[in-house]
Design an enzyme around this catalytic site. Structure first.
Site, PDB file in Angstrom:
ATOM      1  CG  HIS A 214      -8.434  -5.650   6.362  1.00 39.53           C
ATOM      2  ND1 HIS A 214      -8.973  -4.799   6.996  1.00 39.53           N
ATOM      3  CD2 HIS A 214      -7.085  -5.158   6.105  1.00 39.53           C
ATOM      4  CE1 HIS A 214      -8.434  -3.803   7.201  1.00 39.53           C
ATOM      5  NE2 HIS A 214      -7.268  -3.858   6.864  1.00 39.53           N
TER       6      HIS A 214
ATOM      7  CB  CYS B 251      -4.864  -4.872   9.510  1.00 33.60           C
ATOM      8  SG  CYS B 251      -4.869  -2.910   9.607  1.00 33.60           S
TER       9      CYS B 251
ATOM     10  CG  HIS C 209      -2.713  -4.552   6.005  1.00 32.52           C
ATOM     11  ND1 HIS C 209      -3.979  -4.277   5.721  1.00 32.52           N
ATOM     12  CD2 HIS C 209      -2.023  -5.281   5.016  1.00 32.52           C
ATOM     13  CE1 HIS C 209      -4.090  -4.338   4.437  1.00 32.52           C
ATOM     14  NE2 HIS C 209      -3.210  -5.278   4.007  1.00 32.52           N
TER      15      HIS C 209
ATOM     16  CG  ASP D  32      -2.499  -0.259   6.079  1.00 31.84           C
ATOM     17  OD1 ASP D  32      -2.983   0.019   4.776  1.00 31.84           O
ATOM     18  OD2 ASP D  32      -3.334  -0.795   6.908  1.00 31.84           O
ATOM     19  CG  HIS D  33      -3.538   3.759   5.406  1.00 30.30           C
ATOM     20  ND1 HIS D  33      -4.560   3.861   6.244  1.00 30.30           N
ATOM     21  CD2 HIS D  33      -4.045   2.899   4.400  1.00 30.30           C
ATOM     22  CE1 HIS D  33      -5.669   3.251   5.818  1.00 30.30           C
ATOM     23  NE2 HIS D  33      -5.207   2.362   4.898  1.00 30.30           N
TER      24      HIS D  33
ATOM     25  CE1 TYR E 174      -2.726   1.337   0.622  1.00 31.14           C
ATOM     26  CE2 TYR E 174      -4.788   2.758   0.916  1.00 31.14           C
ATOM     27  CZ  TYR E 174      -3.844   1.507   1.386  1.00 31.14           C
ATOM     28  OH  TYR E 174      -4.326   0.391   2.005  1.00 31.14           O
TER      29      TYR E 174
HETATM   30  C1  DNO Z   1      -7.789   0.170   3.655  1.00 30.47           C
HETATM   31  C2  DNO Z   1      -7.152  -1.317   3.513  1.00 30.47           C
HETATM   32  C3  DNO Z   1      -8.677  -2.008   3.348  1.00 30.47           C
HETATM   33  C4  DNO Z   1      -8.637  -3.274   2.853  1.00 30.47           C
HETATM   34  C5  DNO Z   1      -9.620  -4.138   2.604  1.00 30.47           C
HETATM   35  C6  DNO Z   1      -9.484  -5.691   2.520  1.00 30.47           C
HETATM   36  O1  DNO Z   1      -6.713   0.934   3.446  1.00 30.47           O
HETATM   37  O2  DNO Z   1      -6.646  -2.056   4.507  1.00 30.47           O
HETATM   38  O3  DNO Z   1      -9.256  -1.368   2.310  1.00 30.47           O
HETATM   39  O4  DNO Z   1      -7.922  -3.510   1.563  1.00 30.47           O
HETATM   40  O5  DNO Z   1     -10.605  -4.125   3.826  1.00 30.47           O
HETATM   41  O6  DNO Z   1     -10.518  -6.381   2.047  1.00 30.47           O
END
Ligand code: DNO
Length: 388
Positions: free
Chosen positions: A235, A273, A300, A347-348, A364
């Site tokens: 990530h 991401c 992501h 994501d989020h 989340y």
């Molecule tokens: C945040 C996430 C990160 C991710 C880590 C992966 O929302 O995208 O916390 O899970 O960095 O190791």
């Protein structure tokens, strides 16, 4: 072929339940065994237990996020060799349970960082926000990290001082708390003393050294992953530049290219991401998908809006600086070329509607992610018909 849609689930304690994720239309779940201390082995028994829980809810455990890498490994201190051996065992155990994708990061001490986890839009919904001046103020005036001023320009220090003089005590207290938030999935925040002590342990480790440590770790674990039929997905740093004097090594296209060059196996890939890489204007996301496509194992999808002063907030998924339409199109072409369906998660998401009254992990809550997923899915569906 559509992406494999998932959401992150923090485990049995998550307010957002497996049934909620299934109703959102997800086929899979992304989760981790947060209860196991970083560095310890994930046993087959524990992995199986979690897997069965997810399957009983009608979904698959698609991606592990994260199998965390200890700070000992990142620094090459203390128990690092043992932790690497444990990591190898965990990879084999994960494979024995039929799981195929492991996400991790190599950010020292802290994972993602925001100054505000409830930045309120005019319509009352809330998002995560990174305010550069508030962050500099945290570093220099609240945490009082030794030598912190040297990392900022005079103008930035001036703005941070102004922030300290004008922000309310409540606001400053909030920034302080947010910057000390612990690791994802944990309810414990760091104390300032703990953070300063952890930062000190990274003295003498610069970007080049941290990269060497990452590559050493990968040289050790990638052959194990390959043999077991598992892929590793790093990530990116979030935000994608050094923070608190800590080096960061997965922030830019160049960082990604260095990884690809250092570790030839495609089992060594990316959790792409768009929110993290996207919070840096010099990252051309489309070009990166084209260049590193063979190594993208997980997506992501998230959007940020930057303002030229180093501040950014998490925008609606279709509305920030990243061109989500173009990104999804590029992903569809990539999946077609590779004949695979890549796992993704929205994501989020913004905290909104009933979720405003619930205590969820920052970013989340269920409804905001459901909205994000629905929008992303709509674009993907339309595009996939056109491409087909
Ligand atoms: C945040 C996430 C990160 C991710 C880590 C992966 O929302 O995208 O916390 O899970 O960095 O190791």
């Amino acid at each position: 072929m559509m992406m494999h849609q998932t959401m992150r689930w923090y485990g049995p304690h998550d307010v957002v339940q497996l049934a909620d994720i299934r109703q959102a239309g997800c086929a899979g779940v992304v989760t981790a065994l947060h209860q196991i201390p970083v560095g310890d082995v994930w046993t087959v028994e524990e992995i199986e237990k979690r897997k069965q829980m997810i399957e009983a809810a009608g979904m698959t455990w698609t991606v592990i996020e994260s199998l965390p890498v200890s700070d000992d490994i990142k620094r090459q201190t203390g128990n690092w060799l043992q932790h690497i051996e444990n990591y190898k065992i965990s990879i084999r155990n994960v494979a024995a349970c039929g799981l195929k994708v492991i996400t991790y990061n190599f950010m020292p001490v802290l994972d993602w960082l925001r100054t505000d986890v409830s930045y309120t839009f005019p319509n009352g919904s809330k998002a995560l926000y990174f305010n550069r001046s508030a962050f500099v103020a945290f570093d220099v005036y609240m945490l009082k990290r030794p030598g912190a001023e040297k990392d900022y320009s005079m103008a930035e220090i001036e703005k941070a001082r102004l922030y300290m003089n004008t922000a309310s005590e409540d606001e400053k207290e909030k920034v302080f708390r947010n910057c000390l938030l612990g690791l994802p999935g944990s309810d414990d925040a760091f104390t300032p003393e703990q953070v300063l002590a952890e930062l000190k342990k990274y003295e003498g480790i610069d970007t080049a050294k941290l990269k060497q440590h990452l590559f050493y770790f990968l040289e050790q674990v990638i052959p194990v992953a390959e043999a077991a039929g598992v892929v590793m997905a790093i990530h990116p740093d979030d935000p994608p530049y050094p923070v608190l004097g800590l080096p960061r090594i997965m922030s830019s296209e160049q960082d990604a290219a260095d990884l690809v060059q250092a570790v030839p196996s495609v089992a060594c890939g990316f959790c792409f991401c768009t929110g993290s890489f996207g919070a840096r204007p010099d990252n051309d996301l489309i070009k990166m998908i084209q260049r590193f496509g063979d190594r993208i194992h997980f997506l992501h999808l998230r959007n940020t809006k930057m303002d030229g002063e180093g501040n950014f907030f998490e925008a609606n998924h279709l509305e920030g600086d990243a061109d989500m339409f173009a990104i999804i199109k590029e992903i569809l072409l990539l999946m077609k070329r590779r004949h695979i369906s890549l796992p993704m998660r929205p994501d989020h998401g913004h905290q909104m509607l009933d979720d405003l009254h619930k205590k969820t992990y920052p970013g989340y809550s269920a409804i905001g992610r459901l909205k994000a997923l629905a929008e992303l899915r709509g674009i993907e569906y339309a595009l996939s018909r056109v491409i087909a």
